[in-house]
Design a protein around this motif. Structure first.
Motif, mmCIF file in Angstrom:
data_model
loop_
_atom_site.group_PDB
_atom_site.id
_atom_site.type_symbol
_atom_site.label_atom_id
_atom_site.label_comp_id
_atom_site.label_asym_id
_atom_site.label_seq_id
_atom_site.Cartn_x
_atom_site.Cartn_y
_atom_site.Cartn_z
ATOM 1 N N GLU A 175 -36.028 -26.514 -7.444
ATOM 2 C CA GLU A 175 -36.902 -25.350 -7.262
ATOM 3 C C GLU A 175 -36.125 -24.053 -7.535
ATOM 4 O O GLU A 175 -36.571 -23.175 -8.273
ATOM 5 N N LEU A 176 -34.944 -23.980 -6.949
ATOM 6 C CA LEU A 176 -34.153 -22.763 -7.072
ATOM 7 C C LEU A 176 -33.639 -22.565 -8.498
ATOM 8 O O LEU A 176 -33.502 -21.445 -8.995
ATOM 9 N N ARG A 177 -33.378 -23.681 -9.149
ATOM 10 C CA ARG A 177 -32.913 -23.658 -10.535
ATOM 11 C C ARG A 177 -33.964 -22.969 -11.406
ATOM 12 O O ARG A 177 -33.649 -22.080 -12.182
ATOM 13 N N HIS A 196 -21.133 -28.902 -13.197
ATOM 14 C CA HIS A 196 -20.587 -30.163 -13.700
ATOM 15 C C HIS A 196 -21.677 -31.242 -13.706
ATOM 16 O O HIS A 196 -21.388 -32.422 -13.849
ATOM 17 N N ASP A 197 -22.945 -30.771 -13.602
ATOM 18 C CA ASP A 197 -24.084 -31.678 -13.579
ATOM 19 C C ASP A 197 -24.812 -31.586 -14.926
ATOM 20 O O ASP A 197 -25.400 -30.558 -15.268
ATOM 21 N N ALA A 198 -24.759 -32.674 -15.693
ATOM 22 C CA ALA A 198 -25.310 -32.655 -17.056
ATOM 23 C C ALA A 198 -26.804 -32.349 -17.056
ATOM 24 O O ALA A 198 -27.287 -31.564 -17.879
ATOM 25 N N GLU A 199 -27.528 -32.950 -16.107
ATOM 26 C CA GLU A 199 -28.974 -32.740 -16.069
ATOM 27 C C GLU A 199 -29.287 -31.266 -15.796
ATOM 28 O O GLU A 199 -30.170 -30.677 -16.423
ATOM 29 N N GLU A 200 -28.514 -30.696 -14.888
ATOM 30 C CA GLU A 200 -28.714 -29.285 -14.554
ATOM 31 C C GLU A 200 -28.411 -28.397 -15.762
ATOM 32 O O GLU A 200 -29.157 -27.468 -16.072
ATOM 33 N N ALA A 203 -31.131 -28.553 -18.206
ATOM 34 C CA ALA A 203 -32.368 -27.939 -17.716
ATOM 35 C C ALA A 203 -32.342 -26.414 -17.804
ATOM 36 O O ALA A 203 -33.365 -25.790 -18.023
ATOM 37 N N VAL A 204 -31.180 -25.814 -17.612
ATOM 38 C CA VAL A 204 -31.149 -24.340 -17.563
ATOM 39 C C VAL A 204 -30.765 -23.696 -18.890
ATOM 40 O O VAL A 204 -31.030 -22.518 -19.104
ATOM 41 N N ALA A 205 -30.152 -24.469 -19.779
ATOM 42 C CA ALA A 205 -29.462 -23.839 -20.906
ATOM 43 C C ALA A 205 -30.359 -23.516 -22.096
ATOM 44 O O ALA A 205 -31.176 -24.329 -22.508
ATOM 45 N N ASP A 206 -30.183 -22.307 -22.652
ATOM 46 C CA ASP A 206 -30.597 -22.059 -24.028
ATOM 47 C C ASP A 206 -29.488 -22.572 -24.940
ATOM 48 O O ASP A 206 -29.734 -23.110 -26.008
ATOM 49 N N GLU A 207 -28.266 -22.326 -24.477
ATOM 50 C CA GLU A 207 -27.070 -22.754 -25.201
ATOM 51 C C GLU A 207 -26.248 -23.605 -24.255
ATOM 52 O O GLU A 207 -26.081 -23.243 -23.086
ATOM 53 N N LEU A 208 -25.713 -24.684 -24.775
ATOM 54 C CA LEU A 208 -24.865 -25.537 -23.956
ATOM 55 C C LEU A 208 -23.451 -25.455 -24.509
ATOM 56 O O LEU A 208 -23.253 -25.526 -25.726
ATOM 57 N N ALA A 209 -22.483 -25.259 -23.625
ATOM 58 C CA ALA A 209 -21.076 -25.266 -24.038
ATOM 59 C C ALA A 209 -20.370 -26.358 -23.240
ATOM 60 O O ALA A 209 -20.435 -26.368 -22.012
ATOM 61 N N LEU A 210 -19.741 -27.278 -23.942
ATOM 62 C CA LEU A 210 -19.023 -28.362 -23.278
ATOM 63 C C LEU A 210 -17.549 -28.013 -23.208
ATOM 64 O O LEU A 210 -16.952 -27.589 -24.205
ATOM 65 N N ILE A 217 -15.311 -27.701 -26.372
ATOM 66 C CA ILE A 217 -15.255 -28.731 -27.420
ATOM 67 C C ILE A 217 -16.539 -28.805 -28.247
ATOM 68 O O ILE A 217 -16.546 -29.381 -29.331
ATOM 69 N N GLN A 218 -17.639 -28.253 -27.737
ATOM 70 C CA GLN A 218 -18.876 -28.233 -28.529
ATOM 71 C C GLN A 218 -19.835 -27.206 -27.938
ATOM 72 O O GLN A 218 -19.901 -27.042 -26.718
ATOM 73 N N THR A 219 -20.570 -26.529 -28.812
ATOM 74 C CA THR A 219 -21.624 -25.618 -28.360
ATOM 75 C C THR A 219 -22.874 -25.857 -29.199
ATOM 76 O O THR A 219 -22.782 -26.360 -30.323
ATOM 77 N N GLY A 220 -24.016 -25.478 -28.661
ATOM 78 C CA GLY A 220 -25.259 -25.601 -29.417
ATOM 79 C C GLY A 220 -26.443 -25.703 -28.479
ATOM 80 O O GLY A 220 -26.292 -25.646 -27.262
ATOM 81 N N ALA A 221 -27.631 -25.856 -29.079
ATOM 82 C CA ALA A 221 -28.829 -26.066 -28.269
ATOM 83 C C ALA A 221 -28.671 -27.401 -27.534
ATOM 84 O O ALA A 221 -28.104 -28.342 -28.086
ATOM 85 N N PRO A 222 -29.167 -27.494 -26.292
ATOM 86 C CA PRO A 222 -28.933 -28.710 -25.505
ATOM 87 C C PRO A 222 -29.350 -30.002 -26.213
ATOM 88 O O PRO A 222 -28.588 -30.972 -26.229
ATOM 89 N N ASP A 223 -30.533 -30.002 -26.826
ATOM 90 C CA ASP A 223 -30.987 -31.233 -27.488
ATOM 91 C C ASP A 223 -30.066 -31.628 -28.639
ATOM 92 O O ASP A 223 -29.760 -32.796 -28.852
ATOM 93 N N GLU A 224 -29.643 -30.597 -29.352
ATOM 94 C CA GLU A 224 -28.774 -30.821 -30.512
ATOM 95 C C GLU A 224 -27.433 -31.416 -30.058
ATOM 96 O O GLU A 224 -26.933 -32.372 -30.652
ATOM 97 N N VAL A 225 -26.892 -30.855 -28.983
ATOM 98 C CA VAL A 225 -25.606 -31.355 -28.488
ATOM 99 C C VAL A 225 -25.768 -32.782 -27.972
ATOM 100 O O VAL A 225 -24.919 -33.649 -28.205
#
Ligand SMILES: Nc1ncnc2c1ncn2[C@@H]1O[C@H](COP(=O)(O)OP(=O)(O)OP(=O)(O)O)[C@@H](O)[C@H]1O
Length: 343
Positions: A175-177, A196-200, A203-210, A217-225
């Protein structure tokens, strides 16, 4: 992401707490205007250190941090935290216990209208009615919302959130997320959320950075990554994955479940074949090559361990209730959930 404007740019960031260990080992990251970047990495990978470096709480050994044309950090410069336009939400919220919610939000503001602005920010967080409450009188979720309101009130260029939901129970987290994402979007804030929670993160990211071992080591849209991990490490950060060592022959990588196409990789190249559990397609067969060794039902899907001559793997299949421990199966791969990466 190339079409959004870069707000904050980090290049070659290195930081050592101890001489023999790099907490940041050459990290590069861009934050984009009005977008939420989730920074996902295992414990100790350097996420908090990177956040603290952006906030100016740690000094880089080498590398640079720039906000637009303004240098925050390089070999010559270290802008102090108070001179950076950064809002921060810490894991434990770090509210001042002896101050009301309103005073907490007004703390970083100046000017005659600072109380009115703080109140407006609290109202935006739907906490106007709790303005006079002290932190110990607020629930965990309310404290987090006050902390976010405090971070946003001075209209910072960048908001940094370090594991902002970790102290909350599972139901409240979700809910808070959503609320936090809505608030950040309404404020058109450029944000970096550490988790450190992949699902989180997804869920929140426009951009994901690993992040791993002090590097992005990798950046991009969550689905793409998720669909195109660059390495076994990146794939593992986003969920369960079976990794099969192989090499390229005739444009393919051999696996115990048949050869997988590997376009663009040269003959002889050593590779990892990354197989998500849902890629395994199991078919019951009297003389099947593999044997079911374990099964666990989880509502809509079934998790099965299955073994063959060369190992044991985990599959996730849409609940075929007829599969039982001891059954023989044949296994093929759905290529949608399989990737081949060079080692
Ligand atoms: N104050 C410190 N003094 C010495 N070493 C530190 C300090 N803070 C962090 N480290 C070390 O730096 C590395 C990176 O730590 P950091 O806290 O940035 O990782 P993290 O990815 O945020 O981890 P977590 O998810 O557990 O918070 C780790 O090896 C850690 O032990």
């Amino acid at each position: 992401m190339t079409d959004a404007q870069t707000v904050l740019s980090i290049r070659g960031a290195e930081h050592h707490y101890r001489a023999d260990h790099a907490a940041l080992a050459g990290a590069n990251l861009d934050l984009y205007a009005g977008r939420i970047t989730a920074l996902l990495g295992p414990s100790g990978s350097g996420k908090s250190t990177l956040l603290r470096a952006i906030a100016g709480l740690e000094r880089l050994d080498t590398g640079s941090i720039r906000l637009g044309d303004t240098i925050w950090n390089n070999e010559q410069t270290h802008l102090p935290p108070e001179a950076r336009r950064v809002g921060m939400v810490f894991q434990d919220y770090a509210l001042f216990p002896h101050m009301t919610a309103l005073a907490n939000v007004a703390f970083g503001l100046s000017g005659a209208d600072k109380k009115a602005r703080a109140l407006a920010q609290l109202e935006a967080a739907e906490l106007g009615h709790r303005a006079k409450a002290y932190p110990h009188e607020l629930s965990g979720g309310e404290q987090q919302r006050v902390a976010l309101a405090r971070a946003l009130a001075p209209q910072p260029a960048v908001v940094l959130l370090d594991e902002p939901f970790s102290g909350l129970d599972r139901r409240l987290r979700g809910e808070l997320r959503e609320r936090t994402v809505d608030t950040l979007r309404a404020a058109r804030t450029t944000a970096l959320i550490v988790t450190h929670d992949a699902e989180e993160a997804m869920a929140v990211a426009d951009e994901l950075a690993l992040m791993d071992a002090g590097r992005i080591i990798q950046t991009g849209a969550p689905d793409e990554v998720w669909m195109e991990p660059v390495s076994a490490t990146a794939a593992k950060l986003l969920g369960d994955v079976e990794i099969i060592e192989s090499h390229i022959s005739n444009g393919q990588a051999a696996t115990p479940f048949g050869a997988v196409d590997a376009p663009g990789l040269e003959a002889g190249q050593r590779v990892n074949v990354l197989i998500r559990p849902r890629a395994f397609v199991l078919t019951l067969a009297d003389h099947g090559t593999f044997t079911i060794t374990r099964r666990r039902s989880a509502g809509p899907h079934l998790t099965c361990r299955f073994a063959g001559d060369r190992g044991e793997w985990t599959a996730q299949t849409p609940s075929p209730a007829s599969i039982a421990v001891g059954d023989r199966v044949n296994v093929v791969l759905d290529p949608v959930y399989v990737r081949v990466v060079a080692v």
